[in-house]
Structures are given as C-alpha cells and as structure tokens.
Design an enzyme around this catalytic site. Structure first.
Site, PDB file in Angstrom:
ATOM      1  N   THR A  34       0.837  -1.203   0.000  1.00 57.87           N
ATOM      2  CA  THR A  34       0.000   0.000   0.000  1.00 57.87           C
ATOM      3  C   THR A  34       0.867   1.246   0.000  1.00 57.87           C
ATOM      4  O   THR A  34       1.993   1.241   0.502  1.00 57.87           O
ATOM      5  CB  THR A  34      -0.892   0.040   1.253  1.00 57.87           C
ATOM      6  N   ASP A 126      -4.539   3.911  14.159  1.00 54.85           N
ATOM      7  CA  ASP A 126      -4.587   3.045  12.982  1.00 54.85           C
ATOM      8  C   ASP A 126      -5.880   2.215  13.021  1.00 54.85           C
ATOM      9  O   ASP A 126      -6.254   1.684  14.071  1.00 54.85           O
ATOM     10  CB  ASP A 126      -3.372   2.116  12.977  1.00 54.85           C
ATOM     11  N   LYS A 138      -5.970 -14.414  13.595  1.00 50.91           N
ATOM     12  CA  LYS A 138      -7.050 -15.385  13.814  1.00 50.91           C
ATOM     13  C   LYS A 138      -6.857 -16.602  12.919  1.00 50.91           C
ATOM     14  O   LYS A 138      -7.091 -17.740  13.342  1.00 50.91           O
ATOM     15  CB  LYS A 138      -8.406 -14.743  13.542  1.00 50.91           C
ATOM     16  N   HIS A 285      14.715  -8.273  54.014  1.00 53.57           N
ATOM     17  CA  HIS A 285      13.249  -8.188  54.076  1.00 53.57           C
ATOM     18  C   HIS A 285      12.752  -6.793  53.703  1.00 53.57           C
ATOM     19  O   HIS A 285      11.969  -6.177  54.423  1.00 53.57           O
ATOM     20  CB  HIS A 285      12.750  -8.602  55.454  1.00 53.57           C
ATOM     21  N   GLY A 314      22.917 -13.264  54.801  1.00 54.57           N
ATOM     22  CA  GLY A 314      21.922 -13.699  53.834  1.00 54.57           C
ATOM     23  C   GLY A 314      21.149 -12.571  53.193  1.00 54.57           C
ATOM     24  O   GLY A 314      20.041 -12.783  52.682  1.00 54.57           O
TER      25      GLY A 314
END
Length: 532
Positions: A34, A126, A138, A285, A314
């Site tokens: 197009t 669009d 689809k 934490h 840790g």
C-alpha cells in the site's frame, strides 16, 4: 498442490522492509503493498502490486480507507482446509494472502511528545492495520503475520529453507500480533480516557491517571514460588522498561532468583543508585539494614556491614560502582544471597566463581536526565488491594537543600548537615515508621516498620548497641513528623545531637521547644516520605 505464496506489506516503520521484500521476492513470493510502502519497494526495483489495483478500489479519505475490503480480509481469513471457504474465494475471484507484514501508526510515540494535540493523536489511531493483523492472527493456521522488524530474519530463513513459515512460528507470531494489538488499544484507551474535553477551540486537559488503566507487562520468567512455597509466582517487566531499572539486570552467575530475592534486590538497587558518591546498601526483608558511603566500594561495604552484621547475613547487597577485587574479597567472607553492581572486575568474578550459588546481577546505571524514565525510576507506583488497584505518582521528588528550614535556636554544623542529608535520603527507603541514626556517612541504627515511631526509635538504638556502635553525636532522620515530644526525647536520650524531619504536626511548637530545651539542632524538610 502448492501455490505461489502472496505477501501483503504495509508498514509505518520502514526499518528492514526492503531487505525483507527482496528476500521474499527471491524466494518466489508475490508482493502486495500500500501507499508509501509500495512506492518504496518499487523505487528499489522490486515488482509490487498496489492493493488498490488488487481490490479495484482506490485509497480514499486521506488514506483512512485502503485495506478495509473483502479482497484483503477474505484473502487473510479464508480457511484453506474448508472447501466452502475456498469455493467462496473462487466465486468472488479473491486470492489468498499467506503472509502479512504490518506495523501500526506510531500512536504511542505521538502522544508521548510534549505538546501533542488531540487532533494529532486521533490521526495516529490506525484502523486498517489492526483489522488486518487481527484477521491474519485469527487465521494463523494458514497465515503468518509479522508486526515487528525483529521477526523478519526468522521468517526469511524459514521461507528460504522450507518454502513457508512453520506452524509453530505462525502460532508464535499470532500471539505476538494479538499482544501488539492489546498494547496498541490499551495505549489509545489510556490516553483518551485521561482527557477532559475543554471548550471548543481549546485543547483538553490531561490527567496523570486515566479513567481506565490498561497496564501492559511482559513476562520475564516463572519463579519457583512466591513469598511462600504454597504461592505460585512469575516476574514481569514494563513493556518499555526504564534504563537502569532492575528488570534490565543481567545475571552473571548463581541460582535462579526467587520472588523475595527480586523484591529485596529492587529495594537495594533503588536506594544505592540514589547516591552520587560510592555507596553500598544492604537490604533484608525489603528494608535497608546498612547503608554507607566510602572512598571506594570496599570502604562503603565495610561501613554498611558494620551497622548490623547480624541482619546482613543472607542479605541483598548493592553497589553503585563496579565491584573490584578488594571489595569482593570482603563481601565473600559473608553469606550473601544477591550481589548487585554496575559492573564486576575480572578479579571480583574470580572471587565469586568459588561461590557458584551467589547470584551476581549486572545493572547499568541509568543515563540520567530530566524524566523519571531517564533516571531509571517508575513514574507511577501501584499496589493491589482486594479486587482493586491503588495508583500514585512515584516518590521521585528531588530534594532541594534550599527548602530546608532550621527551626531550633541551635544551627547544625556543616558535618551535621551532611549527616542529616544522608540520613534523610536513607529514610526514604525504610518502611514506615522509619527512624534512621547516621554519622560519618553511614547508618548507625535503623528502626523500620513499627506501628509506633517511639518503638522504631528504640529498635534503632538497640540495633546500634548490638553492633557495638555509639550513637553519641549522631544525626537522626524521621520519615514523618514527631506527633509528640516523647519520640524526640527517645532519640536524644540515645545520643542524637541533630534531627531532620518533615514537620507539619499540630504540636510542632511543642517538639521544637523540646529540641531547644535539650540543646539539639532540628531541621524541617516540609516533605514526608511514608513507605508502606
């Protein structure tokens, strides 16, 4: 019986389209196109048929109508396995379209521009593109649909090698196509529902919060479980993540990240990247348990670790400078879950190669700029509640030292002011109620997440005592005002000599009088930093 494949190409973004068309033509694929795309391909010497010639109907209404035609959608939607569909195509002389290449008008980029008008936005919605994409997606069992230039190479390779796009790839492309349409429609809905129309001739006003929120997130990975083993979890990123944010991290080694790792890593990274000088943040934490500045990463880490060695075990550790060998040697002496930095030297990588379970995350610092996105920050924060969502602008307020107001008779010294500003920056990242003791560019005690500000103050002093640190002469930040003098007395009794807080209590005069009575300096910021 095989037939000549037909591809329809109609793109707004021309990136890579000539190369794709040339490869398709070389593989014997017939080209339809197009407008501007057709002219571009023809200028490159490629044989291309205009869609208007194929439909027998010209483009009209300034290009608003050009592909909304049965010859286009019939060719895309017809099921090749249904004789009735194929007979209908034959009856109406409609050819099948086997490959669709479409990207959409740049609506998101248009509305992101300063000064975008409603008219500009509307013209960049669009219509024909999404309609074709939906038709092709689809009918993915027969049609391949490409919506992004990043997909071109795989499709070219498959057509050149096997003559068509594989079934698995067609399905993957269809999913990506429907995702793109959802993103596009969501962006349009977000924009239009954020507008309130003004009088004729005036531009509408725009709200930061649309009437319908259509947040789009892309899954990065499934996680072993959530906060607890009985909870399922996954990690998602924004569709367009900010540079320098956690989701841009590259994991260099270590076990997979857990849900809690990611939440704590984000807290550590957001805090550490807020500092301009070398800094280290240790989080446990979701709360910083140690934050410090240093001449280099090794010094910053040593000071941050000193704040609360027990809680640091840790934890998540983040640096805002590349990690070198010296700092790596210090960190490696402790157990660390995740280590974050904007780089790791070869020496640092070698140190942690001996600890293969330690997760190393490389995150580049954000480039900087005027917008939250350029600063690697969220523009909006979200919190889920029962069947609902709370949205707010993120707490990205830049601190202005000129806005500080000394409210006591005693003025803070230059060193005290530095400690106060450091403490205030840290408090922003501590769960409310937050009390943070600091001195010499390091946290001395952090009290977080208590229902009572007094309890937060007491916990912070206990933390300091457990770490063998003295709070005498320290600076204290409170994320919100002291509602009574009792909380202030607790931090002064612990050793604080200066305090920074927002102010704004109906009892400010009482608290200021208490500070003068106890002989300390106090500064108001006028800004609160609750963090829940």
């Amino acid at each position: 019986m095989s037939h000549t494949l037909t591809a329809l190409l109609s793109v707004s973004d021309k990136t890579g389209i000539v190369e794709l068309a040339r490869a398709l033509h070389g593989a014997g694929v017939r080209l339809l196109s197009t407008g501007g795309t057709a002219r571009l391909l023809a200028d490159q010497g490629l044989p291309v048929t205009e869609v208007a010639d194929m439909t027998g109907f010209p483009e009209m209404l300034d290009g608003r109508v050009k592909t909304l035609h049965p010859r286009v959608h019939g060719g895309l939607l017809a099921r090749r396995d249904l004789p009735a569909h194929m007979a209908a195509l034959k009856e109406h002389d409609i050819a099948t379209i086997d490959l669709l290449v479409v990207n959409l008008y740049p609506f998101e980029a248009t509305v992101a521009k300063p000064g975008c008008t409603l008219e500009d936005a509307i013209e960049n919605i669009d219509i024909g593109g999404p309609a074709m994409v939906r038709s092709a997606a689809k009918n993915w069992a027969d049609v391949a649909v490409l919506t992004d230039a990043s997909q071109y190479a795989e499709v070219i390779e498959q057509i050149q090698q096997g003559g068509r796009v594989s079934r698995a790839t067609r399905f993957k492309l269809a999913v990506a196509a429907f995702n793109r349409i959802a993103q596009y429609d969501g962006a349009i809905s977000d924009y239009l529902s954020s507008l309130t129309l003004a009088d004729e001739g005036q531009q509408p006003t725009r709200s930061a919060f649309p009437a319908q929120s259509n947040g789009i997130f892309v899954k990065l990975q499934d996680l072993r479980y959530g906060e607890n083993p009985h909870q399922a979890a996954a990690f998602y990123r924004d569709l367009h993540p900010a540079p320098g944010s956690l989701v841009t991290a590259r994991q260099l080694q270590g076990k997979e990240l857990s849900y809690n790792n990611i939440a704590d890593a984000d807290a550590a990274w957001e805090c550490v990247k807020s500092f301009d000088t070398p800094a280290c943040v240790i989080v446990k934490h979701a709360n910083p348990c140690g934050v410090a500045l240093g001449a280099n990463p090794a010094e910053a880490y040593a000071k941050a670790f000193q704040t609360d060695p027990t809680s640091a075990f840790g934890g998540i550790i983040a640096f805002n400078r590349p990690l070198d060998g010296e700092a790596a040697q210090k960190v490696a002496k402790q157990f660390v879950e995740v280590l974050i930095a904007p780089g790791f030297s070869d020496e640092a990588r070698a140190v942690f190669a001996a600890k293969p379970n330690t997760r190393l995350l490389h995150i580049d610092l954000p480039p900087g700029g005027d917008t939250p996105w350029q600063q690697g920050l969220n523009a909006v924060d979200a919190k889920r509640v029962g069947s609902g969502l709370l949205l707010q602008t993120a707490d990205n307020l830049d601190f202005e030292p000129a806005a500080l107001k000394v409210v006591t008779k005693l003025q803070p010294t230059g060193q005290q002011m530095q400690d106060l500003l450091f403490a205030w920056k840290v408090a922003k990242f501590v769960k409310s109620n937050a009390i943070v003791f600091c001195a010499g560019g390091m946290t001395m005690g952090v009290g977080a997440g208590q229902m009572s500000r007094i309890d937060s103050a007491r916990i912070a002093s206990i933390k300091a005592d457990n770490a063998g640190l003295t709070l005498q002469g320290s600076a204290v930040a409170s994320d919100a005002f002291f509602p009574f003098r009792d909380g202030l007395d607790v931090v002064i009794d612990a050793g604080a000599r200066c305090v920074i807080q927002p102010g704004g209590s109906v009892r400010d005069d009482e608290v200021i009088a208490a500070a003068d009575e106890r002989g300390i300096a106090m500064v108001f910021t006028g800004t609160r930093h609750f963090r829940h």
